[in-house]
Design a protein around this motif. Sequence first.
Motif, PDB file in Angstrom:
ATOM      1  N   CYS A 238     -18.643  25.024 -47.012  1.00 20.33           N
ATOM      2  CA  CYS A 238     -19.546  25.543 -45.813  1.00 20.33           C
ATOM      3  C   CYS A 238     -20.330  24.303 -45.360  1.00 20.33           C
ATOM      4  O   CYS A 238     -20.614  24.282 -44.128  1.00 20.33           O
ATOM      5  CB  CYS A 238     -20.439  26.508 -46.334  1.00 20.33           C
ATOM      6  N   ARG A 239     -20.564  23.343 -46.378  1.00 15.71           N
ATOM      7  CA  ARG A 239     -21.367  22.125 -45.737  1.00 15.71           C
ATOM      8  C   ARG A 239     -20.585  21.403 -44.530  1.00 15.71           C
ATOM      9  O   ARG A 239     -21.269  21.130 -43.484  1.00 15.71           O
ATOM     10  CB  ARG A 239     -21.798  21.203 -46.684  1.00 15.71           C
ATOM     11  N   PHE A 240     -19.389  21.387 -44.728  1.00 14.67           N
ATOM     12  CA  PHE A 240     -18.393  20.670 -43.629  1.00 14.67           C
ATOM     13  C   PHE A 240     -18.154  21.631 -42.701  1.00 14.67           C
ATOM     14  O   PHE A 240     -18.245  21.164 -41.584  1.00 14.67           O
ATOM     15  CB  PHE A 240     -17.008  20.251 -44.258  1.00 14.67           C
ATOM     16  N   MET A 241     -18.191  22.833 -42.672  1.00 17.88           N
ATOM     17  CA  MET A 241     -17.786  23.525 -41.594  1.00 17.88           C
ATOM     18  C   MET A 241     -19.138  23.663 -40.787  1.00 17.88           C
ATOM     19  O   MET A 241     -19.023  23.809 -39.526  1.00 17.88           O
ATOM     20  CB  MET A 241     -17.854  25.104 -42.050  1.00 17.88           C
ATOM     21  N   LEU A 242     -20.494  23.397 -41.211  1.00 11.43           N
ATOM     22  CA  LEU A 242     -21.537  23.377 -40.395  1.00 11.43           C
ATOM     23  C   LEU A 242     -21.727  22.295 -39.345  1.00 11.43           C
ATOM     24  O   LEU A 242     -22.115  22.512 -38.615  1.00 11.43           O
ATOM     25  CB  LEU A 242     -22.643  23.243 -41.423  1.00 11.43           C
ATOM     26  N   THR A 243     -20.843  21.078 -39.998  1.00 10.77           N
ATOM     27  CA  THR A 243     -20.690  19.923 -38.947  1.00 10.77           C
ATOM     28  C   THR A 243     -19.903  20.300 -37.655  1.00 10.77           C
ATOM     29  O   THR A 243     -20.418  20.069 -36.583  1.00 10.77           O
ATOM     30  CB  THR A 243     -19.950  18.713 -39.833  1.00 10.77           C
ATOM     31  N   GLU A 244     -18.878  21.344 -37.822  1.00  8.94           N
ATOM     32  CA  GLU A 244     -18.214  21.709 -36.699  1.00  8.94           C
ATOM     33  C   GLU A 244     -18.994  22.694 -35.879  1.00  8.94           C
ATOM     34  O   GLU A 244     -18.743  22.616 -34.712  1.00  8.94           O
ATOM     35  CB  GLU A 244     -16.683  22.332 -37.171  1.00  8.94           C
ATOM     36  N   GLU A 245     -19.689  23.531 -36.779  1.00  2.97           N
ATOM     37  CA  GLU A 245     -20.228  24.665 -36.057  1.00  2.97           C
ATOM     38  C   GLU A 245     -21.320  24.185 -35.014  1.00  2.97           C
ATOM     39  O   GLU A 245     -21.511  24.859 -33.940  1.00  2.97           O
ATOM     40  CB  GLU A 245     -21.055  25.483 -37.153  1.00  2.97           C
ATOM     41  N   ALA A 246     -21.878  22.843 -35.361  1.00  2.13           N
ATOM     42  CA  ALA A 246     -22.722  22.459 -34.425  1.00  2.13           C
ATOM     43  C   ALA A 246     -22.464  22.350 -32.849  1.00  2.13           C
ATOM     44  O   ALA A 246     -23.300  22.751 -32.050  1.00  2.13           O
ATOM     45  CB  ALA A 246     -23.350  21.116 -34.915  1.00  2.13           C
ATOM     46  N   HIS A 247     -21.174  22.103 -32.728  1.00  2.88           N
ATOM     47  CA  HIS A 247     -20.491  21.919 -31.487  1.00  2.88           C
ATOM     48  C   HIS A 247     -20.283  23.378 -30.651  1.00  2.88           C
ATOM     49  O   HIS A 247     -20.518  23.364 -29.658  1.00  2.88           O
ATOM     50  CB  HIS A 247     -19.191  21.300 -31.617  1.00  2.88           C
ATOM     51  N   HIS A 248     -20.166  24.291 -31.460  1.00  4.63           N
ATOM     52  CA  HIS A 248     -20.222  25.552 -30.910  1.00  4.63           C
ATOM     53  C   HIS A 248     -21.220  26.250 -30.099  1.00  4.63           C
ATOM     54  O   HIS A 248     -21.224  26.630 -29.165  1.00  4.63           O
ATOM     55  CB  HIS A 248     -19.397  26.591 -32.066  1.00  4.63           C
ATOM     56  N   MET A 249     -22.386  26.006 -30.976  1.00  3.09           N
ATOM     57  CA  MET A 249     -23.561  26.182 -30.423  1.00  3.09           C
ATOM     58  C   MET A 249     -24.118  25.441 -29.147  1.00  3.09           C
ATOM     59  O   MET A 249     -24.724  25.936 -28.387  1.00  3.09           O
ATOM     60  CB  MET A 249     -24.624  26.228 -31.693  1.00  3.09           C
ATOM     61  N   PHE A 250     -23.577  24.261 -29.282  1.00  2.18           N
ATOM     62  CA  PHE A 250     -23.838  23.268 -28.226  1.00  2.18           C
ATOM     63  C   PHE A 250     -23.140  23.692 -26.856  1.00  2.18           C
ATOM     64  O   PHE A 250     -23.677  23.835 -25.879  1.00  2.18           O
ATOM     65  CB  PHE A 250     -23.286  21.853 -28.569  1.00  2.18           C
ATOM     66  N   VAL A 251     -21.981  24.327 -27.150  1.00  2.00           N
ATOM     67  CA  VAL A 251     -21.283  24.725 -26.119  1.00  2.00           C
ATOM     68  C   VAL A 251     -21.839  26.256 -25.420  1.00  2.00           C
ATOM     69  O   VAL A 251     -22.098  26.422 -24.368  1.00  2.00           O
ATOM     70  CB  VAL A 251     -19.825  25.346 -26.517  1.00  2.00           C
ATOM     71  N   GLY A 252     -22.772  26.748 -26.481  1.00  2.00           N
ATOM     72  CA  GLY A 252     -23.085  28.079 -25.952  1.00  2.00           C
ATOM     73  C   GLY A 252     -24.628  27.736 -25.261  1.00  2.00           C
ATOM     74  O   GLY A 252     -24.899  28.268 -24.171  1.00  2.00           O
ATOM     75  N   GLU A 253     -25.160  26.704 -25.928  1.00  2.00           N
ATOM     76  CA  GLU A 253     -26.600  26.650 -25.324  1.00  2.00           C
ATOM     77  C   GLU A 253     -26.440  25.810 -23.822  1.00  2.00           C
ATOM     78  O   GLU A 253     -26.941  26.278 -22.917  1.00  2.00           O
ATOM     79  CB  GLU A 253     -27.472  25.801 -26.115  1.00  2.00           C
ATOM     80  N   THR A 254     -25.522  24.650 -23.882  1.00  2.00           N
ATOM     81  CA  THR A 254     -25.459  23.985 -22.663  1.00  2.00           C
ATOM     82  C   THR A 254     -24.802  24.851 -21.737  1.00  2.00           C
ATOM     83  O   THR A 254     -25.058  24.650 -20.269  1.00  2.00           O
ATOM     84  CB  THR A 254     -24.850  22.829 -22.793  1.00  2.00           C
ATOM     85  N   GLY A 255     -24.112  25.744 -22.084  1.00  2.00           N
ATOM     86  CA  GLY A 255     -23.218  26.684 -21.270  1.00  2.00           C
ATOM     87  C   GLY A 255     -24.224  27.656 -20.390  1.00  2.00           C
ATOM     88  O   GLY A 255     -24.110  27.590 -19.080  1.00  2.00           O
ATOM     89  N   VAL A 256     -24.943  28.164 -21.226  1.00  2.00           N
ATOM     90  CA  VAL A 256     -26.023  29.008 -20.284  1.00  2.00           C
ATOM     91  C   VAL A 256     -27.209  28.288 -19.568  1.00  2.00           C
ATOM     92  O   VAL A 256     -27.431  28.533 -18.497  1.00  2.00           O
ATOM     93  CB  VAL A 256     -26.855  29.894 -21.431  1.00  2.00           C
ATOM     94  N   THR A 257     -27.356  26.804 -20.092  1.00  2.00           N
ATOM     95  CA  THR A 257     -28.359  26.061 -19.673  1.00  2.00           C
ATOM     96  C   THR A 257     -27.570  25.791 -17.820  1.00  2.00           C
ATOM     97  O   THR A 257     -28.319  25.828 -16.947  1.00  2.00           O
ATOM     98  CB  THR A 257     -28.286  24.804 -20.199  1.00  2.00           C
TER      99      THR A 257
END
Length: 483
Positions: A238-257
């Motif tokens: 899970c610790r490594f998955m979190l590294t990747e997950e950050a990009h997914h939320m970046f896509v969402g946050e900047t997408g809505v922005t």
Amino acid sequence: MNNIAQVDYDGLIPNNVALGEDVRVKRALEKWHPGYINWWNDMGPEGFQTALVYLRTAIGVDPKGWAKFDYVRMPEYRWGILLAPGREGRKIPFGTHKGEDAWQEVPGEYRAMLRRLVVIQGDTEPASVEQQRHLGKTAPSLYDMRNLFQVNVEEGRHLWAMVYLLQKYFGTDGREEAEALLQRRSGDPDTPRMLGAFNEKTPDWLSFFMFTYFTDRDGKMQLEALAQSGFDPLSRTCRFMLTEEAHHMFVGETGVTRVVQRTCEAMKQAGIEDPYDIARVRKLGVIDLPTIQKKANLHFSLTLDLFGNEISTNAANAFHAGLKGRFREDRLQDDHQLESGTYPVLRLIDGQIKNEDAPALSALNMRLRDDYVVDCNVGVGRWNKVIADLGIPFEIKLPHVAFHRHIGEFSRTNVDVDGNVLSPAEWTERRTAYLPSASDKDFIESLMQPQFAPAKFASWIAPPKVGIDNKPGDFEYVKIADA
Ligand SMILES: [Fe+2]
Ligand SMILES: [Fe+2]
């Protein structure tokens, strides 16, 4: 303990878990592989399986510099098994076994509980790929298309991560669960995915951005809680998955922005000051702010259901056993056992929404959900700053946690976005003031025209500030013609 920072790319399955020396698990995964590829070809991004996509692939697990970027055809993506490095002498950080050595093998007494945690997490990963499989065709730019596909291949890798744990640690039933993960389908009436939000449709790109903002963030919370696990292989995964997950939320946050920014810029240019002058705003080919708010209401409320019941024996048991901790357990200052103490839980008492103290151990879902809401509000604040900077009098707000719920304390009542309890008739009457109506959906759908030329963006979304991997604005993130 295995501490490999570099990944072995020689075999069929890239890994840093010395798979070459683990013949049984290697064979099991190689047997599972063709089924996975079939699933990807059937249920992965439709229409772009042979396009060249500029993707990142993990080549190590060092937080600084773990990925390389290159053009890849998605079915040829190197999905691999990557665990964050083990920590020497790690102890179980919470629960009744607190302070004992972290488990390197599954503790027999908790086998069923642990398997269920892994399966539930695993099921969400392919589910979101299935939900998003039609979106490539309406991508508002090649940049966005590439981000969608990056998220998709990484959710595929997250499935691999959970399947590795099942195959390595859970014998025959682990193998059966790994098969079943390829059989269920998002939204299928007979064999649906396990959790509600993962059976909903992701019909358009605003939904996609909201999903990656809100629902991938639930993923982050769950992974953070599992990264604390006393079962060390799960923690490291899970610790490594979190590294990747950050990009997914970046896509969402900047997408809505970028959607919000484009709307406000277009309004300003046209001299429209009233954000509720919806018909005029829509004529500009942008999504009006009240509709963006409705989409946020929908995705936020659907995601809150993923946290389960406010009062939960399952959550208490998983914590007590040392399997699933709290959000960033290691940074909390208490006894990490919670045998005494209380936590305030929002409840429906005599038709009123009130806080009531519950035993802390029973209230862990509520606590994780509270941490989630705090995390959600950070990005919402950034959206509002864009709106304020462009001088539009509007603020996006997260609805009350009791709004539009299907699981837990508020599932049997109707509550508006401010937390006022409504009669069924009032709810029916106001529903489309809070949630996207059929005509809102039609309007959004009408905007979903593909824009596949480099450097071009659909009318309703602003370009990003910077490119992926520092590429220039006209970079061809997806080479469709090579398909
Ligand atoms: Fe994931
Ligand atoms: Fe994700």
